[in-house]
Write a protein that holds these residues in place. Structure first.
Motif, mmCIF file in Angstrom:
data_model
loop_
_atom_site.group_PDB
_atom_site.id
_atom_site.type_symbol
_atom_site.label_atom_id
_atom_site.label_comp_id
_atom_site.label_asym_id
_atom_site.label_seq_id
_atom_site.Cartn_x
_atom_site.Cartn_y
_atom_site.Cartn_z
ATOM 1 N N THR A 179 43.057 41.674 38.165
ATOM 2 C CA THR A 179 42.788 40.339 37.643
ATOM 3 C C THR A 179 42.401 40.494 36.181
ATOM 4 O O THR A 179 41.577 41.334 35.831
ATOM 5 C CB THR A 179 41.683 39.615 38.450
ATOM 6 O OG1 THR A 179 41.439 38.335 37.875
ATOM 7 C CG2 THR A 179 40.402 40.398 38.511
ATOM 8 N N LEU A 180 43.071 39.735 35.338
ATOM 9 C CA LEU A 180 42.770 39.721 33.909
ATOM 10 C C LEU A 180 42.200 38.359 33.554
ATOM 11 O O LEU A 180 42.795 37.339 33.897
ATOM 12 C CB LEU A 180 44.039 39.911 33.072
ATOM 13 C CG LEU A 180 44.813 41.203 33.210
ATOM 14 C CD1 LEU A 180 46.048 41.160 32.326
ATOM 15 C CD2 LEU A 180 43.940 42.381 32.870
ATOM 16 N N THR A 181 41.080 38.352 32.878
ATOM 17 C CA THR A 181 40.589 37.130 32.247
ATOM 18 C C THR A 181 41.065 37.224 30.811
ATOM 19 O O THR A 181 40.907 38.274 30.169
ATOM 20 C CB THR A 181 39.047 37.079 32.274
ATOM 21 O OG1 THR A 181 38.601 37.273 33.610
ATOM 22 C CG2 THR A 181 38.548 35.757 31.732
ATOM 23 N N ILE A 182 41.688 36.172 30.326
ATOM 24 C CA ILE A 182 42.263 36.203 28.984
ATOM 25 C C ILE A 182 41.657 35.107 28.118
ATOM 26 O O ILE A 182 41.230 34.072 28.618
ATOM 27 C CB ILE A 182 43.802 36.094 29.029
ATOM 28 C CG1 ILE A 182 44.245 34.837 29.786
ATOM 29 C CG2 ILE A 182 44.402 37.348 29.661
ATOM 30 C CD1 ILE A 182 45.750 34.597 29.790
ATOM 31 N N VAL A 183 41.606 35.385 26.813
ATOM 32 C CA VAL A 183 41.094 34.416 25.842
ATOM 33 C C VAL A 183 42.059 34.345 24.668
ATOM 34 O O VAL A 183 42.682 35.334 24.297
ATOM 35 C CB VAL A 183 39.669 34.779 25.347
ATOM 36 C CG1 VAL A 183 38.655 34.670 26.472
ATOM 37 C CG2 VAL A 183 39.624 36.160 24.728
ATOM 38 N N ASP A 207 40.419 45.957 38.421
ATOM 39 C CA ASP A 207 41.505 46.383 39.287
ATOM 40 C C ASP A 207 40.969 47.169 40.468
ATOM 41 O O ASP A 207 39.826 47.620 40.455
ATOM 42 C CB ASP A 207 42.490 47.258 38.503
ATOM 43 C CG ASP A 207 41.896 48.612 38.202
ATOM 44 O OD1 ASP A 207 42.183 49.565 38.947
ATOM 45 O OD2 ASP A 207 41.128 48.718 37.228
ATOM 46 N N ASN A 208 41.805 47.296 41.480
ATOM 47 C CA ASN A 208 41.530 48.218 42.571
ATOM 48 C C ASN A 208 42.844 48.587 43.234
ATOM 49 O O ASN A 208 43.819 47.851 43.177
ATOM 50 C CB ASN A 208 40.507 47.671 43.569
ATOM 51 C CG ASN A 208 40.976 46.437 44.287
ATOM 52 O OD1 ASN A 208 41.732 45.639 43.757
ATOM 53 N ND2 ASN A 208 40.529 46.267 45.508
ATOM 54 N N GLY A 209 42.854 49.758 43.815
ATOM 55 C CA GLY A 209 44.053 50.250 44.473
ATOM 56 C C GLY A 209 44.176 49.707 45.882
ATOM 57 O O GLY A 209 43.223 49.156 46.448
ATOM 58 N N ASN A 210 45.342 49.863 46.448
ATOM 59 C CA ASN A 210 45.584 49.417 47.806
ATOM 60 C C ASN A 210 45.267 50.489 48.833
ATOM 61 O O ASN A 210 45.363 50.243 50.019
ATOM 62 C CB ASN A 210 47.050 48.989 47.968
ATOM 63 C CG ASN A 210 47.345 47.705 47.219
ATOM 64 O OD1 ASN A 210 46.451 46.958 46.865
ATOM 65 N ND2 ASN A 210 48.624 47.461 46.966
ATOM 66 N N GLY A 211 44.895 51.687 48.375
ATOM 67 C CA GLY A 211 44.586 52.780 49.287
ATOM 68 C C GLY A 211 43.196 52.634 49.871
ATOM 69 O O GLY A 211 42.433 51.739 49.510
ATOM 70 N N GLY A 256 41.906 31.746 30.376
ATOM 71 C CA GLY A 256 42.809 31.758 31.515
ATOM 72 C C GLY A 256 42.682 33.047 32.284
ATOM 73 O O GLY A 256 41.779 33.850 32.050
ATOM 74 N N TYR A 257 43.598 33.212 33.233
ATOM 75 C CA TYR A 257 43.616 34.441 34.013
ATOM 76 C C TYR A 257 45.051 34.771 34.406
ATOM 77 O O TYR A 257 45.929 33.909 34.430
ATOM 78 C CB TYR A 257 42.726 34.364 35.249
ATOM 79 C CG TYR A 257 43.172 33.356 36.291
ATOM 80 C CD1 TYR A 257 44.170 33.667 37.214
ATOM 81 C CD2 TYR A 257 42.585 32.102 36.363
ATOM 82 C CE1 TYR A 257 44.576 32.745 38.165
ATOM 83 C CE2 TYR A 257 42.982 31.179 37.315
ATOM 84 C CZ TYR A 257 43.985 31.513 38.218
ATOM 85 O OH TYR A 257 44.383 30.597 39.160
ATOM 86 N N ILE A 258 45.265 36.042 34.709
ATOM 87 C CA ILE A 258 46.498 36.539 35.301
ATOM 88 C C ILE A 258 46.078 37.424 36.462
ATOM 89 O O ILE A 258 45.257 38.329 36.296
ATOM 90 C CB ILE A 258 47.344 37.376 34.310
ATOM 91 C CG1 ILE A 258 47.704 36.575 33.061
ATOM 92 C CG2 ILE A 258 48.607 37.895 35.005
ATOM 93 C CD1 ILE A 258 48.346 37.421 31.955
ATOM 94 N N LEU A 259 46.612 37.155 37.640
ATOM 95 C CA LEU A 259 46.416 38.002 38.808
ATOM 96 C C LEU A 259 47.722 38.730 39.055
ATOM 97 O O LEU A 259 48.801 38.152 38.865
ATOM 98 C CB LEU A 259 46.061 37.175 40.044
ATOM 99 C CG LEU A 259 44.866 36.234 39.928
ATOM 100 C CD1 LEU A 259 44.698 35.454 41.215
ATOM 101 C CD2 LEU A 259 43.606 37.002 39.581
ATOM 102 N N PRO A 302 46.764 58.424 39.151
ATOM 103 C CA PRO A 302 47.470 57.172 39.437
ATOM 104 C C PRO A 302 47.407 56.235 38.256
ATOM 105 O O PRO A 302 46.457 56.261 37.493
ATOM 106 C CB PRO A 302 46.684 56.609 40.632
ATOM 107 C CG PRO A 302 45.330 57.234 40.538
ATOM 108 C CD PRO A 302 45.540 58.575 39.889
ATOM 109 N N PRO A 303 48.440 55.418 38.072
ATOM 110 C CA PRO A 303 48.412 54.462 36.980
ATOM 111 C C PRO A 303 47.439 53.335 37.298
ATOM 112 O O PRO A 303 47.016 53.183 38.424
ATOM 113 C CB PRO A 303 49.835 53.943 36.916
ATOM 114 C CG PRO A 303 50.326 54.076 38.314
ATOM 115 C CD PRO A 303 49.653 55.302 38.849
ATOM 116 N N ALA A 304 47.093 52.586 36.309
ATOM 117 C CA ALA A 304 46.186 51.484 36.491
ATOM 118 C C ALA A 304 46.755 50.267 35.804
ATOM 119 O O ALA A 304 47.493 50.380 34.851
ATOM 120 C CB ALA A 304 44.833 51.838 35.894
ATOM 121 N N PRO A 305 46.406 49.088 36.296
ATOM 122 C CA PRO A 305 46.926 47.885 35.664
ATOM 123 C C PRO A 305 46.222 47.594 34.374
ATOM 124 O O PRO A 305 45.255 48.249 34.021
ATOM 125 C CB PRO A 305 46.658 46.810 36.695
ATOM 126 C CG PRO A 305 45.441 47.276 37.382
ATOM 127 C CD PRO A 305 45.566 48.789 37.409
#
Length: 188
Positions: free
Chosen positions: A137-141, A155-159, A118-121, A179-182
């Motif tokens: 975006t996470l790909t999950i198993v 991931d990527n930032g909005n800046g 699956g995935y989580i955005l 900066p934090p990261a997801p």
């Protein structure tokens, strides 16, 4: 291992095909000039087993616990962060995250699960209620015991240039905080 990766790739290709199939609902992207005024994408609720991934990630990132972060990933999982080479496997992910962390709030904007993939955005901010400073975006198993793991995190930032920006340094501190990261991101 190769069979699982091939199955994951085929499953994700199916997600991609479904998303680009004529007649399938897909939101239109706003014009670049209009993006600054477009409200944030609404959050969605996740089932508890997927919420756990985000909550555990937030807690480990806040605690700067690289070992706990790496344990959220599949044994052969990846971190794919802007400006960093890919990190593959828990040991490499733990090395990448050593010394990193801080305040982090993750939120889901979409998810899908089919069978054991699956995935989580989502979006991320430093604190709940603040505007997103980036997205992931996470790909999950699903592992043998039924627990979900992160297979890949991008991931990527909005800046500008995909950066999340550097927050101001706390009063009396020199320099800025990283900066934090997801979930899995390697912000430094």
């Amino acid at each position: 291992m190769k069979r699982r990766a091939a199955g994951l790739a085929l499953s994700l290709a199916g997600f991609s095909i479904a998303a680009t199939t004529p007649g399938a609902a897909s939101p239109a992207a706003p014009a670049p000039a209009a993006q600054a005024t477009v409200p944030a994408t609404p959050s969605v609720s996740l089932p508890p087993e997927l919420t756990r991934i985000l909550t555990d990630y937030e807690n480990a990132w806040h605690a700067k616990d690289a070992r706990a972060l790496a344990a959220l990933f599949a044994e052969d999982g990846f971190v794919l962060s802007s400006g960093e080479p890919p990190a593959r496997g828990r040991a490499a992910i733990e090395r990448l995250y050593t010394g990193r962390g801080g305040p982090l709030a993750l939120r889901a904007i979409d998810s899908r699960v089919e069978g054991s993939v699956g995935y989580i955005l989502g979006g991320f901010a430093r604190h709940r209620g603040e505007p997103d400073i980036g997205k992931f975006t996470l790909t999950i198993v699903k592992g043998a015991g039924g627990r979900w793991f992160i297979q890949s995190d991008m991931d990527n930032g909005n800046g500008p240039g995909g950066g999340a920006g550097t927050p101001p340094a706390p009063a009396g501190a020199a320099g800025g905080a990283a900066p934090p990261a997801p979930a899995g991101a390697a912000a430094g």
